[in-house]
Scaffold this motif. Structure first.
Motif, PDB file in Angstrom:
ATOM      1  N   ILE A  51      13.456  42.766  17.789  1.00  8.85           N
ATOM      2  CA  ILE A  51      14.643  42.505  16.965  1.00  8.85           C
ATOM      3  C   ILE A  51      15.904  42.992  17.683  1.00  8.85           C
ATOM      4  N   ILE A  52      15.849  44.173  18.295  1.00 11.91           N
ATOM      5  CA  ILE A  52      17.019  44.718  18.986  1.00 11.91           C
ATOM      6  C   ILE A  52      17.454  43.803  20.126  1.00 11.91           C
ATOM      7  N   LEU A  53      16.513  43.403  20.982  1.00 15.30           N
ATOM      8  CA  LEU A  53      16.859  42.548  22.114  1.00 15.30           C
ATOM      9  C   LEU A  53      17.261  41.146  21.679  1.00 15.30           C
ATOM     10  N   GLN A  54      16.503  40.573  20.746  1.00 17.50           N
ATOM     11  CA  GLN A  54      16.774  39.193  20.345  1.00 17.50           C
ATOM     12  C   GLN A  54      18.065  39.075  19.550  1.00 17.50           C
ATOM     13  N   GLU A  55      18.465  40.158  18.837  1.00 15.18           N
ATOM     14  CA  GLU A  55      19.749  40.123  18.141  1.00 15.18           C
ATOM     15  C   GLU A  55      20.880  40.007  19.147  1.00 15.18           C
ATOM     16  N   MET A  56      20.761  40.738  20.258  1.00 18.47           N
ATOM     17  CA  MET A  56      21.791  40.651  21.286  1.00 18.47           C
ATOM     18  C   MET A  56      21.802  39.267  21.919  1.00 18.47           C
ATOM     19  N   ALA A  57      20.625  38.713  22.168  1.00 16.33           N
ATOM     20  CA  ALA A  57      20.554  37.374  22.762  1.00 16.33           C
ATOM     21  C   ALA A  57      21.176  36.336  21.837  1.00 16.33           C
ATOM     22  N   ALA A  58      20.851  36.416  20.538  1.00 17.58           N
ATOM     23  CA  ALA A  58      21.414  35.468  19.577  1.00 17.58           C
ATOM     24  C   ALA A  58      22.929  35.636  19.477  1.00 17.58           C
ATOM     25  N   ARG A  59      23.386  36.890  19.451  1.00 19.52           N
ATOM     26  CA  ARG A  59      24.827  37.149  19.351  1.00 19.52           C
ATOM     27  C   ARG A  59      25.561  36.611  20.580  1.00 19.52           C
ATOM     28  N   LEU A  60      24.964  36.802  21.746  1.00 14.76           N
ATOM     29  CA  LEU A  60      25.553  36.263  22.974  1.00 14.76           C
ATOM     30  C   LEU A  60      25.687  34.750  22.887  1.00 14.76           C
ATOM     31  N   GLY A  61      24.636  34.085  22.399  1.00 15.43           N
ATOM     32  CA  GLY A  61      24.667  32.627  22.304  1.00 15.43           C
ATOM     33  C   GLY A  61      25.694  32.119  21.313  1.00 15.43           C
ATOM     34  N   VAL A  62      25.744  32.750  20.121  1.00 16.49           N
ATOM     35  CA  VAL A  62      26.656  32.281  19.072  1.00 16.49           C
ATOM     36  C   VAL A  62      28.107  32.534  19.455  1.00 16.49           C
ATOM     37  N   VAL A  63      28.407  33.727  19.970  1.00 17.20           N
ATOM     38  CA  VAL A  63      29.801  34.096  20.258  1.00 17.20           C
ATOM     39  C   VAL A  63      30.341  33.362  21.479  1.00 17.20           C
ATOM     40  N   GLN A  65      28.792  30.724  23.082  1.00 18.12           N
ATOM     41  CA  GLN A  65      28.302  29.343  23.187  1.00 18.12           C
ATOM     42  C   GLN A  65      27.675  29.076  24.562  1.00 18.12           C
ATOM     43  N   GLN A  66      27.006  30.105  25.091  1.00 14.21           N
ATOM     44  CA  GLN A  66      26.297  30.002  26.359  1.00 14.21           C
ATOM     45  C   GLN A  66      24.876  30.510  26.187  1.00 14.21           C
ATOM     46  N   GLY A  67      23.962  29.925  26.941  1.00 12.72           N
ATOM     47  CA  GLY A  67      22.640  30.498  27.047  1.00 12.72           C
ATOM     48  C   GLY A  67      22.672  31.684  27.988  1.00 12.72           C
ATOM     49  N   LEU A  68      21.596  32.442  28.048  1.00 14.55           N
ATOM     50  CA  LEU A  68      21.554  33.611  28.919  1.00 14.55           C
ATOM     51  C   LEU A  68      21.673  33.209  30.385  1.00 14.55           C
ATOM     52  N   GLY A  69      21.024  32.116  30.777  1.00 16.64           N
ATOM     53  CA  GLY A  69      21.125  31.650  32.158  1.00 16.64           C
ATOM     54  C   GLY A  69      22.553  31.286  32.523  1.00 16.64           C
ATOM     55  N   GLU A  70      23.267  30.607  31.622  1.00 16.59           N
ATOM     56  CA  GLU A  70      24.663  30.243  31.876  1.00 16.59           C
ATOM     57  C   GLU A  70      25.547  31.481  31.984  1.00 16.59           C
ATOM     58  N   ALA A  71      25.298  32.461  31.122  1.00 20.50           N
ATOM     59  CA  ALA A  71      26.096  33.687  31.154  1.00 20.50           C
ATOM     60  C   ALA A  71      25.902  34.426  32.479  1.00 20.50           C
ATOM     61  N   ILE A  72      24.685  34.466  32.986  1.00 24.09           N
ATOM     62  CA  ILE A  72      24.429  35.112  34.276  1.00 24.09           C
ATOM     63  C   ILE A  72      25.189  34.391  35.379  1.00 24.09           C
ATOM     64  N   ARG A  73      25.113  33.069  35.388  1.00 22.10           N
ATOM     65  CA  ARG A  73      25.762  32.287  36.445  1.00 22.10           C
ATOM     66  C   ARG A  73      27.278  32.470  36.423  1.00 22.10           C
ATOM     67  N   ARG A  74      27.854  32.538  35.221  1.00 19.73           N
ATOM     68  CA  ARG A  74      29.310  32.609  35.119  1.00 19.73           C
ATOM     69  C   ARG A  74      29.862  34.021  35.292  1.00 19.73           C
ATOM     70  N   GLN A  75      29.120  35.015  34.854  1.00 23.45           N
ATOM     71  CA  GLN A  75      29.667  36.370  34.823  1.00 23.45           C
ATOM     72  C   GLN A  75      29.275  37.226  36.009  1.00 23.45           C
ATOM     73  N   VAL A  76      28.150  36.912  36.655  1.00 23.22           N
ATOM     74  CA  VAL A  76      27.744  37.686  37.834  1.00 23.22           C
ATOM     75  C   VAL A  76      28.422  37.072  39.051  1.00 23.22           C
ATOM     76  N   LEU A 202      14.323  35.645  25.548  1.00 24.24           N
ATOM     77  CA  LEU A 202      15.761  35.931  25.565  1.00 24.24           C
ATOM     78  C   LEU A 202      16.549  34.670  25.911  1.00 24.24           C
ATOM     79  N   PHE A 203      16.039  33.888  26.862  1.00 26.10           N
ATOM     80  CA  PHE A 203      16.676  32.620  27.222  1.00 26.10           C
ATOM     81  C   PHE A 203      16.557  31.616  26.079  1.00 26.10           C
ATOM     82  N   LEU A 204      15.380  31.540  25.495  1.00 27.63           N
ATOM     83  CA  LEU A 204      15.142  30.593  24.405  1.00 27.63           C
ATOM     84  C   LEU A 204      16.047  30.884  23.218  1.00 27.63           C
ATOM     85  N   HIS A 205      16.174  32.146  22.857  1.00 25.40           N
ATOM     86  CA  HIS A 205      16.928  32.516  21.649  1.00 25.40           C
ATOM     87  C   HIS A 205      18.427  32.308  21.838  1.00 25.40           C
TER      88      HIS A 205
END
Length: 402
Positions: A51-63, A65-76, A202-205
């Motif tokens: 729940i702790i990890l997936q809440e962060m993943a969901a929050r990242l996606g909703v706020v 509008q990126q998946g985890l893979g996209e966020a890594i590519r853009r922010q790293v 994490l990517f799926l969520h």
């Protein structure tokens, strides 16, 4: 898709469908058979960590509008770190899920075989085609509804089976609420946690949450989904452990897999229990056969900047490749030890790294007022420490296998 007031089931149900696969069924069955109800507390911890990890993943996606893979590519920004992440994601999520897909299709086939009374070589191919047909439609809403139905089916079948075998309720609640480590149980505890807290979810969520909810104000819906779906998945695991405990523990019986559990329930609860277990195993295998390729496609498309279009060619090629490899492994009963070794090592590295990235991303300025609070950071870092421990153990187990 709404169920009742204020509850929206969706992306988190996909996560539950993903982690309740045949591997989880077997791991939970062995935990109950070997240690009774004593390790149920590990599932409670697993659910909270998820729940702790997936809440962060969901929050990242909703706020964002990126998946985890996209966020890594853009922010790293560092190319070395970015391509290192790409290599890990390909190794753990893409190659790993290709191998695990064989187990998913095998598990679903075992469920059908439990009803038919025989194992047919054509079953993995039929199930692979069914999973491919659902993914080919390219409809997130359809996939969500199918997976919600499968999770509900697993819940009903595994919980009904659990009640049929008449558990020892005193031992059940003691194991659920009081942590203990019986002799020789450490690796089983790690396995129970490791089958629930997995990196590809994490990517799926994140990606599926971005598709379902487009406004940060909808985070309350994402969280209600999380607090219903993940505990529901945990309940399924608890039911499987407890069923195996009632059927096997302390009775000088041995178990090697879910098929043994299904057959051995007959003296305890009759034909209904074996049918229910077979049905639950089929649902577990089919749900994971859909979510593993889907998560892989989200991860690879995001990290390579190809977008998350379910009808896009790169997206489809990714999940088609994973399903094809899974069908071959399941049909030929291949045991690719070297590839599994590589996948274990990559997964052991990926989970803590992705967890750390989530913590960093959820404290980034791109999150605005939805950044982590200090409490969320504290809980997240505790989970990261556990993820590091799991990663070290996973790599150690893989080296022993090698």
């Amino acid at each position: 898709m709404r169920k009742g007031k204020g509850i929206s089931l969706g992306p988190a149900t996909l996560v539950a469908a993903a982690f309740i696969g045949p591997g989880t069924v077997v791991t939970a069955s062995l935990a109950g058979a070997n240690f009774g109800y004593a390790l149920l507390w590990a599932l409670v911890f697993s659910v909270l960590a998820t729940i702790i990890l997936q809440e962060m993943a969901a929050r990242l996606g909703v706020v964002t509008q990126q998946g985890l893979g996209e966020a890594i590519r853009r922010q790293v920004q560092n190319p070395l770190l970015r391509w290192g992440a790409v290599a890990l994601i390909i190794g753990a999520v893409i190659i790993g899920n290709s191998v695990y897909q064989g187990g998913n299709l095998t598990g679903a086939s075992m469920g059908i075989a439990g009803v038919l009374g025989e194992q047919a070589a054509w079953l993995p191919l039929v199930l692979g085609i069914l999973a491919a047909a659902l993914l080919w439609r390219g409809s997130y809403v359809l996939l969500e509804r199918v997976l919600i139905a499968l999770v509900l089916l697993m819940s009903m079948t595994f919980v009904a089976t659990f009640l049929l075998v008449q558990p020892d309720w005193g031992a059940f609640f003691e194991g659920l609420l009081i942590p203990s480590l019986p002799t020789g149980s450490v690796l089983t505890v790690i396995a129970l946690i490791g089958t629930t807290v997995v990196p590809y979810n994490l990517f799926l969520h994140a990606a599926s949450s971005a598709k379902k909810w487009q406004q940060p104000e909808q985070l309350s819906e994402a969280r209600s989904d999380l607090w219903v779906s993940i505990p529901l998945g945990g309940l399924i695991s608890v039911a499987i452990v407890s069923t195996a405990a009632a059927a096997f523990f302390g009775k000088a019986l041995t178990i090697e897999g879910a098929a043994d559990l299904s057959e051995s329930l007959r003296p305890l609860a009759g034909d209904w229990a074996t049918w229910l277990m077979a049905l639950g195993l089929f649902a577990a295998g089919l749900s994971s056969s859909i979510t593993a390729p889907l998560a892989s496609a989200y991860a690879l498309s995001g990290i390579l900047g190809r977008g998350g279009d379910l009808k896009g060619l790169p997206f489809r090629l990714t999940w088609m490749g994973i399903i094809a490899i899974g069908v071959i492994i399941a049909s030929l009963q291949i045991k690719p030890v070297t590839v599994i070794w590589f996948a274990q090592v990559a997964n052991g590295l990926l989970l803590p790294i992705m967890a750390l990235f989530l913590v960093w991303a959820c404290n980034h300025s791109m999150m605005g007022r939805y950044r982590n609070s200090w409490r969320q950071n504290l809980l997240a870092m505790l989970v990261v420490l556990v993820a590091v421990g799991l990663g070290v153990r996973s790599i150690g187990a893989a080296l022993q296998l090698w």
